[in-house]
Write an enzyme that holds these catalytic residues in place. Sequence first.
Site, PDB file in Angstrom:
ATOM      1  N   GLU A  48       0.856  -1.193   0.000  1.00  0.00           N
ATOM      2  CA  GLU A  48       0.000   0.000   0.000  1.00  0.00           C
ATOM      3  C   GLU A  48       0.891   1.242   0.000  1.00  0.00           C
ATOM      4  O   GLU A  48       1.916   1.294   0.674  1.00  0.00           O
ATOM      5  CB  GLU A  48      -0.878   0.004   1.263  1.00  0.00           C
ATOM      6  CG  GLU A  48      -1.826   1.193   1.338  1.00  0.00           C
ATOM      7  CD  GLU A  48      -2.774   1.156   2.532  1.00  0.00           C
ATOM      8  OE1 GLU A  48      -2.473   0.482   3.535  1.00  0.00           O
ATOM      9  OE2 GLU A  48      -3.831   1.816   2.462  1.00  0.00           O
ATOM     10  N   LYS A 118      -9.684   1.793  -2.499  1.00  0.00           N
ATOM     11  CA  LYS A 118      -9.972   1.366  -1.118  1.00  0.00           C
ATOM     12  C   LYS A 118     -11.411   1.740  -0.769  1.00  0.00           C
ATOM     13  O   LYS A 118     -11.791   2.926  -0.836  1.00  0.00           O
ATOM     14  CB  LYS A 118      -8.981   2.061  -0.174  1.00  0.00           C
ATOM     15  CG  LYS A 118      -8.924   1.523   1.240  1.00  0.00           C
ATOM     16  CD  LYS A 118      -7.752   2.200   1.980  1.00  0.00           C
ATOM     17  CE  LYS A 118      -7.466   1.630   3.331  1.00  0.00           C
ATOM     18  NZ  LYS A 118      -6.230   2.191   3.927  1.00  0.00           N
ATOM     19  N   CYS A 159      -5.818  -2.949   2.661  1.00  0.00           N
ATOM     20  CA  CYS A 159      -5.611  -2.729   4.092  1.00  0.00           C
ATOM     21  C   CYS A 159      -6.886  -2.772   4.933  1.00  0.00           C
ATOM     22  O   CYS A 159      -7.410  -3.839   5.222  1.00  0.00           O
ATOM     23  CB  CYS A 159      -4.842  -1.425   4.290  1.00  0.00           C
ATOM     24  SG  CYS A 159      -3.942  -1.415   5.853  1.00  0.00           S
TER      25      CYS A 159
HETATM   26  N1  LIG Z   1      -3.895   1.332   7.482  1.00  0.00           N
HETATM   27  C1  LIG Z   1      -5.090   0.778   7.338  1.00  0.00           C
HETATM   28  O1  LIG Z   1      -5.775   1.019   6.361  1.00  0.00           O
HETATM   29  C2  LIG Z   1      -5.654  -0.156   8.334  1.00  0.00           C
HETATM   30  C3  LIG Z   1      -5.032  -0.391   9.642  1.00  0.00           C
HETATM   31  O2  LIG Z   1      -3.896  -0.021   9.933  1.00  0.00           O
HETATM   32  C4  LIG Z   1      -5.864  -1.114  10.603  1.00  0.00           C
HETATM   33  O3  LIG Z   1      -6.994  -1.505  10.240  1.00  0.00           O
HETATM   34  O4  LIG Z   1      -5.463  -1.317  11.743  1.00  0.00           O
END
Ligand SMILES: NC(=O)CC(=O)C(=O)O
Length: 282
Positions: A48, A118, A159
């Site tokens: 990401e 996302k 994520c």
């Molecule tokens: N960084 C993200 O999108 C998610 C995350 O760090 C978490 O759900 O904990």
Amino acid sequence: MVFKPFRLALIQLGNITANKTDNLKHARDMILKAAANSKKPDLIVLPECFNSPYGHKHFPVYAETIAESESVKMLSAAAKETNTWLIGGSIPERDGEQLYNTCTVYSPQGDLVATHRKVHLFDIDIPGKITFKESETLSPGTTTNYFDTEFARIGLGICYDIRFPELSMISARQGCHVLIYPGAFNLTTGPLHWELLQRSRAVDNQVFFATCSPARDLTAGYHAWGHSMVVDPMAKVLVEAAEAEEIVFADIDPALLESARAGIPVTTQRRFDVYPDVSEGK
Ligand SMILES: NC(=O)CC(=O)C(=O)O
């Protein structure tokens, strides 16, 4: 849909700096390095936000429109040069007035074959630990996405999307064999939930699940957990990176998915007469 053995490479990329040109050069070097490895991966994955520091204040500065994106150009050329499928992690994307956190996917011919914005923005507030609000600058994606290769159907997420089981369920019911989520958990949620969520999504859906994180950099504004990982359909961790920059490889064996589904046949035992099928209409 065909599902054949293949090899996955996850690039847990380090040295993500404020300089986008340097970030793109380093990512390209690492793609070439992964492809040149004697393990010869069929699909390479980046993390990401691989071309910019991770943080909502950075997104407007680094955002690119897909049609003119130097990141897209680099990724497309690297996929073609290495003749390998490539999931280009994610980049801040600009589309008119809106910004997104967007994953782009390339065929071995260098064609952009899929994108995923996302869907669930990372807005959390754990007092004394971490506050993050992607929605201050980003808009959420509105579609579920997968792509087909000659070896598997692959579902995409980014994520925080992993925390919403519906997204994985929809991908699995659409016939995805492997779900791949570039991600960047942090030092608060990483140790608690990173592995747990991947093993849960894998076993819920009896699919392979892989994540690819940036390497940990304690000088950066956001401290990524690392631990890029591949989990099999019985929730066994096949491979796990540590915290530093590293490329990890995993063999994806369809027999593991078949034996998981044959032994514990939840895929045919669901009770859509009792509860709705979330993939209905998707
Ligand atoms: N960084 C993200 O999108 C998610 C995350 O760090 C978490 O759900 O904990």
